[in-house]
Design a protein around this motif. Structure first.
Motif, PDB file in Angstrom:
ATOM      1  N   LEU A   9       0.828  -1.202   0.000  1.00 19.92           N
ATOM      2  CA  LEU A   9       0.000   0.000   0.000  1.00 19.92           C
ATOM      3  C   LEU A   9       0.859   1.248   0.000  1.00 19.92           C
ATOM      4  O   LEU A   9       1.931   1.269   0.607  1.00 19.92           O
ATOM      5  CB  LEU A   9      -0.908   0.023   1.234  1.00 19.92           C
ATOM      6  N   ASP A  10       0.384   2.277  -0.649  1.00 17.23           N
ATOM      7  CA  ASP A  10       1.041   3.584  -0.653  1.00 17.23           C
ATOM      8  C   ASP A  10       0.171   4.549   0.131  1.00 17.23           C
ATOM      9  O   ASP A  10      -0.897   4.943  -0.330  1.00 17.23           O
ATOM     10  CB  ASP A  10       1.231   4.060  -2.097  1.00 17.23           C
ATOM     11  N   VAL A  11       0.628   4.904   1.336  1.00 16.50           N
ATOM     12  CA  VAL A  11      -0.148   5.806   2.190  1.00 16.50           C
ATOM     13  C   VAL A  11       0.219   7.235   1.813  1.00 16.50           C
ATOM     14  O   VAL A  11       1.217   7.779   2.265  1.00 16.50           O
ATOM     15  CB  VAL A  11       0.151   5.538   3.675  1.00 16.50           C
ATOM     16  N   THR A  12      -0.580   7.854   0.980  1.00 15.80           N
ATOM     17  CA  THR A  12      -0.283   9.199   0.511  1.00 15.80           C
ATOM     18  C   THR A  12      -1.107  10.268   1.211  1.00 15.80           C
ATOM     19  O   THR A  12      -0.654  11.388   1.385  1.00 15.80           O
ATOM     20  CB  THR A  12      -0.521   9.302  -1.004  1.00 15.80           C
ATOM     21  N   SER A  13      -2.336   9.943   1.602  1.00 16.94           N
ATOM     22  CA  SER A  13      -3.171  10.929   2.297  1.00 16.94           C
ATOM     23  C   SER A  13      -4.364  10.201   2.910  1.00 16.94           C
ATOM     24  O   SER A  13      -4.589   9.020   2.651  1.00 16.94           O
ATOM     25  CB  SER A  13      -3.647  12.021   1.336  1.00 16.94           C
ATOM     26  N   GLY A  14      -5.116  10.904   3.720  1.00 16.78           N
ATOM     27  CA  GLY A  14      -6.274  10.281   4.338  1.00 16.78           C
ATOM     28  C   GLY A  14      -7.299  11.309   4.740  1.00 16.78           C
ATOM     29  O   GLY A  14      -7.128  12.514   4.534  1.00 16.78           O
ATOM     30  N   LEU A  21       3.523   8.677   5.894  1.00 15.55           N
ATOM     31  CA  LEU A  21       3.910   8.191   7.216  1.00 15.55           C
ATOM     32  C   LEU A  21       5.070   9.013   7.752  1.00 15.55           C
ATOM     33  O   LEU A  21       5.883   9.509   6.968  1.00 15.55           O
ATOM     34  CB  LEU A  21       4.331   6.724   7.135  1.00 15.55           C
ATOM     35  N   LEU A  28       2.580   3.180  13.871  1.00 16.27           N
ATOM     36  CA  LEU A  28       1.553   2.781  12.913  1.00 16.27           C
ATOM     37  C   LEU A  28       0.690   1.694  13.528  1.00 16.27           C
ATOM     38  O   LEU A  28       1.189   0.623  13.885  1.00 16.27           O
ATOM     39  CB  LEU A  28       2.197   2.266  11.628  1.00 16.27           C
TER      40      LEU A  28
END
Length: 344
Positions: A9-14, A21, A28
């Motif tokens: 997974l690529d955590v780019t925004s939320g 990160l 996490l």
């Protein structure tokens, strides 16, 4: 995910407006769903990890839920971090920074070490440390303790850096060992593969801290050591460990490889107040010269460079006690040693 499958997974925004990160120090938590992010339940908190420093976000929840062992425990070193534990193992001891930064060449007589990045990501070695003797922990990024001879401490994949240990004791010439650590956060007597990067011992078994190296899979056995005369060169791949993957590459005591065409001589010898070292051969390049007394203590060190087929260096012996000395010349990675007698 089916059993044993993985997803990247690529955590780019939320939804929280958070981008990516935390790079240096972070935590996490993995939650079952978004119904209760304040939960301390192991049914809701599925996993947890913190790196770089203690007491990161959600650490107390991870501990309460049985997904982390202690709020003070964290994975040191640099990412990427890899899980080496089983399905029910929790805590920092089951995570490692496992980029293969390896010792490549060791020349104890010159206190010189070459390191290579065998990994696929860049590595900054500024905060790395050697352990050469009890209480001797030279920091690679401290120029008063370690001198960069070639390359630099920011290693891209496949790059090398050549270093000289300046700290007291340097690299032990005979029957020695050296440990490479990626951090000092856990101390230098730890058995955590998160910070133990590499190890080698030569001349004899049971070198300093070899037990730690064996436990962390950085050496194969307490009894295993590199035999022969330095310099020592690593011949293995990224994850090979032990003396089997090292070889001694020294040449003869007075001349280099017979095919090299290079001759090293002293005149006069014996000498009283003066002698001249001559290195003759085709296009003599960079040369590192050291003089050692009978106890192995360095009394002189210099770097020079040949401009033609003959390099000469004069030595003032007037301040030296009478006795036997060894003059060593490191030429193209090979050592030539010449015995000098000082006195009538």
């Amino acid at each position: 995910l089916s059993p044993d499958e993985e997803v990247t997974l690529d955590v780019t925004s939320g939804n929280q407006g958070v981008t990516a990160l935390p790079d240096a120090n972070g935590g996490l938590g993995l939650f079952l769903d978004n119904s209760d992010f304040g939960s301390n339940s192991g049914d809701q908190v599925l996993d947890y990890l913190q790196w770089g420093a203690a007491d990161q976000n959600r650490a107390s929840q991870g501990v309460a839920a049985g997904r982390w062992d202690d709020v003070n425990n964290f994975v040191p070193g640099e990412a990427p971090y890899n899980l080496i534990g089983g399905v029910t193992d929790i805590g920092a001891s089951f995570w490692i920074d496992d980029t293969p930064i390896r010792l490549l060449e060791i020349t104890p007589e010159m206190d010189e070490v070459v390191i290579r990045n065998f990994g696929s990501v860049d590595r900054d070695l500024t905060n790395y440390f050697f352990c050469t003797l009890a209480g001797i922990y030279p920091n690679l990024g401290n120029p008063s303790e370690v001198e960069v001879l070639s390359g630099d401490l920011n290693l891209s994949p496949g790059e090398e850096v050549s270093l000289r240990v300046l700290s007291s004791g340097g690299v032990v010439d005979v029957d020695g060992s050296i440990f490479l650590f990626s951090s000092s956060l856990l101390g230098f007597n730890n058995q955590n593969p998160a910070v133990t990067r590499d190890f080698a011992q030569w001349g004899a078994p049971d070198g300093f801290r070899v037990e730690n190296a064996v436990v962390t899979n950085r050496w194969d056995s307490n009894e295993s050591f590199i035999a022969g005369t330095a310099p020592f060169s690593y011949t293995g791949e990224a994850n090979d460990v032990g003396a089997t993957f090292w070889e001694a590459t020294a040449t003869s005591s007075s001349n280099l490889d017979d095919n090299s065409g290079i001759q090293v001589k002293l005149s006069p010898n014996p000498a009283t107040t003066y002698t001249q070292l001559s290195i003759e051969g085709a296009q003599v390049g960079p040369v590192h010269i050291r003089m050692l007394d009978a106890t192995g203590r360095e009394v002189l060190s210099l770097h020079t460079h040949g401009q033609s087929d003959l390099l000469t260096t004069d030595f003032d012996l007037s301040g030296l006690a009478n006795g036997v000395y060894i003059i060593q010349a490191l030429i193209d990675g090979e050592i030539s040693s010449v015995r000098l007698m000082v006195g009538e």
